[in-house]
Design a protein around this motif. Structure first.
Motif, PDB file in Angstrom:
ATOM      1  N   GLY A   1      -5.729  -8.513 -47.040  1.00  0.00           N
ATOM      2  CA  GLY A   1      -6.602  -7.424 -47.454  1.00  0.00           C
ATOM      3  C   GLY A   1      -5.951  -6.421 -48.381  1.00  0.00           C
ATOM      4  N   VAL A   2      -5.192  -6.886 -49.361  1.00  0.00           N
ATOM      5  CA  VAL A   2      -4.508  -5.974 -50.275  1.00  0.00           C
ATOM      6  C   VAL A   2      -4.918  -6.237 -51.721  1.00  0.00           C
ATOM      7  N   ALA A   3      -4.743  -5.213 -52.538  1.00  0.00           N
ATOM      8  CA  ALA A   3      -4.861  -5.359 -53.984  1.00  0.00           C
ATOM      9  C   ALA A   3      -3.437  -5.415 -54.530  1.00  0.00           C
ATOM     10  N   VAL A   4      -3.168  -6.373 -55.400  1.00  0.00           N
ATOM     11  CA  VAL A   4      -1.824  -6.566 -55.945  1.00  0.00           C
ATOM     12  C   VAL A   4      -1.822  -6.200 -57.421  1.00  0.00           C
ATOM     13  N   THR A   5      -0.862  -5.378 -57.820  1.00  0.00           N
ATOM     14  CA  THR A   5      -0.668  -5.081 -59.230  1.00  0.00           C
ATOM     15  C   THR A   5       0.007  -6.294 -59.854  1.00  0.00           C
ATOM     16  N   THR A   6      -0.648  -6.890 -60.846  1.00  0.00           N
ATOM     17  CA  THR A   6      -0.147  -8.155 -61.384  1.00  0.00           C
ATOM     18  C   THR A   6       1.071  -7.995 -62.281  1.00  0.00           C
ATOM     19  N   LYS A   7       1.227  -6.839 -62.925  1.00  0.00           N
ATOM     20  CA  LYS A   7       2.417  -6.626 -63.745  1.00  0.00           C
ATOM     21  C   LYS A   7       3.574  -6.246 -62.826  1.00  0.00           C
ATOM     22  N   ALA A   8       4.668  -6.967 -62.954  1.00  0.00           N
ATOM     23  CA  ALA A   8       5.833  -6.739 -62.095  1.00  0.00           C
ATOM     24  C   ALA A   8       6.549  -5.446 -62.460  1.00  0.00           C
ATOM     25  N   ASN A   9       7.170  -4.844 -61.455  1.00  0.00           N
ATOM     26  CA  ASN A   9       8.108  -3.741 -61.652  1.00  0.00           C
ATOM     27  C   ASN A   9       9.476  -4.393 -61.830  1.00  0.00           C
ATOM     28  N   VAL A  10      10.092  -4.220 -62.974  1.00  0.00           N
ATOM     29  CA  VAL A  10      11.374  -4.864 -63.260  1.00  0.00           C
ATOM     30  C   VAL A  10      12.430  -3.773 -63.421  1.00  0.00           C
ATOM     31  N   TYR A  11      13.469  -3.840 -62.597  1.00  0.00           N
ATOM     32  CA  TYR A  11      14.530  -2.836 -62.595  1.00  0.00           C
ATOM     33  C   TYR A  11      15.883  -3.498 -62.843  1.00  0.00           C
ATOM     34  N   PHE A  12      16.816  -2.702 -63.333  1.00  0.00           N
ATOM     35  CA  PHE A  12      18.207  -3.143 -63.482  1.00  0.00           C
ATOM     36  C   PHE A  12      18.313  -4.461 -64.247  1.00  0.00           C
ATOM     37  N   ASP A  13      17.679  -4.493 -65.427  1.00  0.00           N
ATOM     38  CA  ASP A  13      17.743  -5.676 -66.301  1.00  0.00           C
ATOM     39  C   ASP A  13      17.321  -6.957 -65.585  1.00  0.00           C
ATOM     40  N   GLY A  14      16.323  -6.844 -64.704  1.00  0.00           N
ATOM     41  CA  GLY A  14      15.784  -8.014 -64.028  1.00  0.00           C
ATOM     42  C   GLY A  14      16.474  -8.383 -62.729  1.00  0.00           C
TER      43      GLY A  14
END
Length: 107
Positions: free
Chosen positions: A9-22
């Protein structure tokens, strides 16, 4: 504590959060009641994260070592284990070998 294998029962943000050069990649999820979490993976590295809200980090696979701000001791956590990070703080995390998969519970 058992390992959380799915979130219903969740909504997912499709664009990833990318940190520390992946080296850390996550996706934000939002529940119907407005609460949020992130689901992600950290590749082998040593990273420092800053927090706004308090967080509970739940390990899903792999393991890591964590040192909270102001502490000198590193603690090891694996799948099915969790640790708490205060709000407006930071923590160092070290992942060696296998990637560390996690769910970050905010608030």
């Amino acid at each position: 504590m058992g390992i959380t294998e799915k979130l219903d029962g969740v909504a997912v943000t499709t664009k990833a959060n990318v940190y520390f050069d992946g080296k850390c990649v996550s996706h934000s999820v939002r529940f119907a009641d407005g609460t949020g979490k992130s689901v992600g993976v950290i590749l082998p590295s040593i990273l420092t994260f800053n927090t706004g809200a308090p967080e509970v980090m739940e390990g899903v696979a792999g393991s890591c070592r964590v040192r909270l701000k102001g502490e000198t001791t590193w603690n090891t956590y694996g799948a099915g284990e969790s640790y708490q990070v205060p709000g407006n703080s930071s923590f160092d995390i070290e992942v060696v070998g296998e990637p560390y998969h996690y769910i970050c519970h905010f608030g």
